[in-house]
Design a protein around this motif. Sequence first.
Motif, PDB file in Angstrom:
ATOM      1  N   GLN A  73       0.856  -1.187   0.000  1.00 54.27           N
ATOM      2  CA  GLN A  73       0.000   0.000   0.000  1.00 54.27           C
ATOM      3  C   GLN A  73       0.890   1.234   0.000  1.00 54.27           C
ATOM      4  OE1 GLN A  73      -3.267   0.135  -0.195  1.00 54.27           O
ATOM      5  NE2 GLN A  73      -3.585  -2.071  -0.098  1.00 54.27           N
ATOM      6  N   TYR A  74       0.543   2.216  -0.794  1.00 54.55           N
ATOM      7  CA  TYR A  74       1.325   3.439  -0.887  1.00 54.55           C
ATOM      8  C   TYR A  74       0.416   4.638  -0.660  1.00 54.55           C
ATOM      9  CZ  TYR A  74       4.707   0.400  -3.197  1.00 54.55           C
ATOM     10  OH  TYR A  74       5.581  -0.621  -3.502  1.00 54.55           O
ATOM     11  N   GLU A  75       0.959   5.656  -0.027  1.00 58.28           N
ATOM     12  CA  GLU A  75       0.218   6.900   0.188  1.00 58.28           C
ATOM     13  C   GLU A  75       0.135   7.738  -1.083  1.00 58.28           C
ATOM     14  OE1 GLU A  75      -1.359   8.201   2.984  1.00 58.28           O
ATOM     15  OE2 GLU A  75      -1.100   6.167   3.780  1.00 58.28           O
ATOM     16  N   THR A  76       1.222   7.753  -1.859  1.00 58.28           N
ATOM     17  CA  THR A  76       1.269   8.597  -3.048  1.00 58.28           C
ATOM     18  C   THR A  76       1.821   7.824  -4.238  1.00 58.28           C
ATOM     19  OG1 THR A  76       3.524   9.402  -2.688  1.00 58.28           O
ATOM     20  CG2 THR A  76       1.735  10.638  -1.602  1.00 58.28           C
ATOM     21  N   GLU A 122       2.121  -6.030 -10.831  1.00 58.95           N
ATOM     22  CA  GLU A 122       1.469  -5.290  -9.753  1.00 58.95           C
ATOM     23  C   GLU A 122       0.795  -4.075 -10.373  1.00 58.95           C
ATOM     24  OE1 GLU A 122       4.201  -4.237  -6.491  1.00 58.95           O
ATOM     25  OE2 GLU A 122       5.582  -5.745  -7.295  1.00 58.95           O
ATOM     26  N   PHE A 123      -0.186  -3.535  -9.666  1.00 55.76           N
ATOM     27  CA  PHE A 123      -0.757  -2.253 -10.072  1.00 55.76           C
ATOM     28  C   PHE A 123      -1.300  -1.555  -8.832  1.00 55.76           C
ATOM     29  CE2 PHE A 123      -4.475  -4.873  -9.984  1.00 55.76           C
ATOM     30  CZ  PHE A 123      -5.496  -4.028  -9.592  1.00 55.76           C
ATOM     31  N   TYR A 124      -1.305  -0.227  -8.890  1.00 56.64           N
ATOM     32  CA  TYR A 124      -1.756   0.589  -7.764  1.00 56.64           C
ATOM     33  C   TYR A 124      -2.582   1.744  -8.287  1.00 56.64           C
ATOM     34  CZ  TYR A 124       1.878  -2.148  -5.657  1.00 56.64           C
ATOM     35  OH  TYR A 124       2.650  -3.202  -5.237  1.00 56.64           O
ATOM     36  N   ARG A 125      -3.732   1.955  -7.670  1.00 51.48           N
ATOM     37  CA  ARG A 125      -4.616   3.057  -8.043  1.00 51.48           C
ATOM     38  C   ARG A 125      -4.436   4.210  -7.069  1.00 51.48           C
ATOM     39  NH1 ARG A 125      -9.953  -0.612  -8.746  1.00 51.48           N
ATOM     40  NH2 ARG A 125      -9.351  -1.584 -10.708  1.00 51.48           N
ATOM     41  N   PHE A 126      -4.536   5.404  -7.599  1.00 49.73           N
ATOM     42  CA  PHE A 126      -4.439   6.612  -6.785  1.00 49.73           C
ATOM     43  C   PHE A 126      -5.556   7.556  -7.190  1.00 49.73           C
ATOM     44  CE2 PHE A 126      -0.288   4.744  -6.993  1.00 49.73           C
ATOM     45  CZ  PHE A 126       0.093   4.750  -5.664  1.00 49.73           C
ATOM     46  N   GLU A 127      -6.235   8.101  -6.183  1.00 47.51           N
ATOM     47  CA  GLU A 127      -7.338   9.011  -6.443  1.00 47.51           C
ATOM     48  C   GLU A 127      -7.017  10.378  -5.887  1.00 47.51           C
ATOM     49  OE1 GLU A 127     -10.951   7.280  -5.004  1.00 47.51           O
ATOM     50  OE2 GLU A 127     -10.620   5.424  -6.114  1.00 47.51           O
ATOM     51  N   GLY A 128      -7.257  11.387  -6.687  1.00 43.29           N
ATOM     52  CA  GLY A 128      -7.073  12.754  -6.232  1.00 43.29           C
ATOM     53  C   GLY A 128      -8.085  13.070  -5.140  1.00 43.29           C
TER      54      GLY A 128
END
Length: 102
Positions: free
Chosen positions: A3-6, A48-54
């Motif tokens: 898990q990543y914050e940014t 792997e993939f990571y989603r980020f939402e504004g």
Amino acid sequence: MQQYETLTDALNDLQERGYVYNFNLADDCLECKEENVRLHPEQFAITEFYRFEGPSDPADNSVVYAIESDQGVKGVLVNAYGVYADSISADMINKLRTVTSA
């Protein structure tokens, strides 16, 4: 999965783990200009993939894909959630959609 914050945190960690190249979408493949490589959907895996939402703007939504080719080239593809609206082949859309809809 991590898990990543940014997005920056994700990119930095992936680079430390060997995902050092940057991929861009082309019509029917991924391109890595640094290595002069073109990867068609059957030539790479999304590991792997990571989603980020504004926080307030839907246009700030993005996804980072960790990509590994069948020849061992590792890198990342960063794109907006709306990638499927881009002019890319059905095979590329299916490859990207398969992992993000799981």
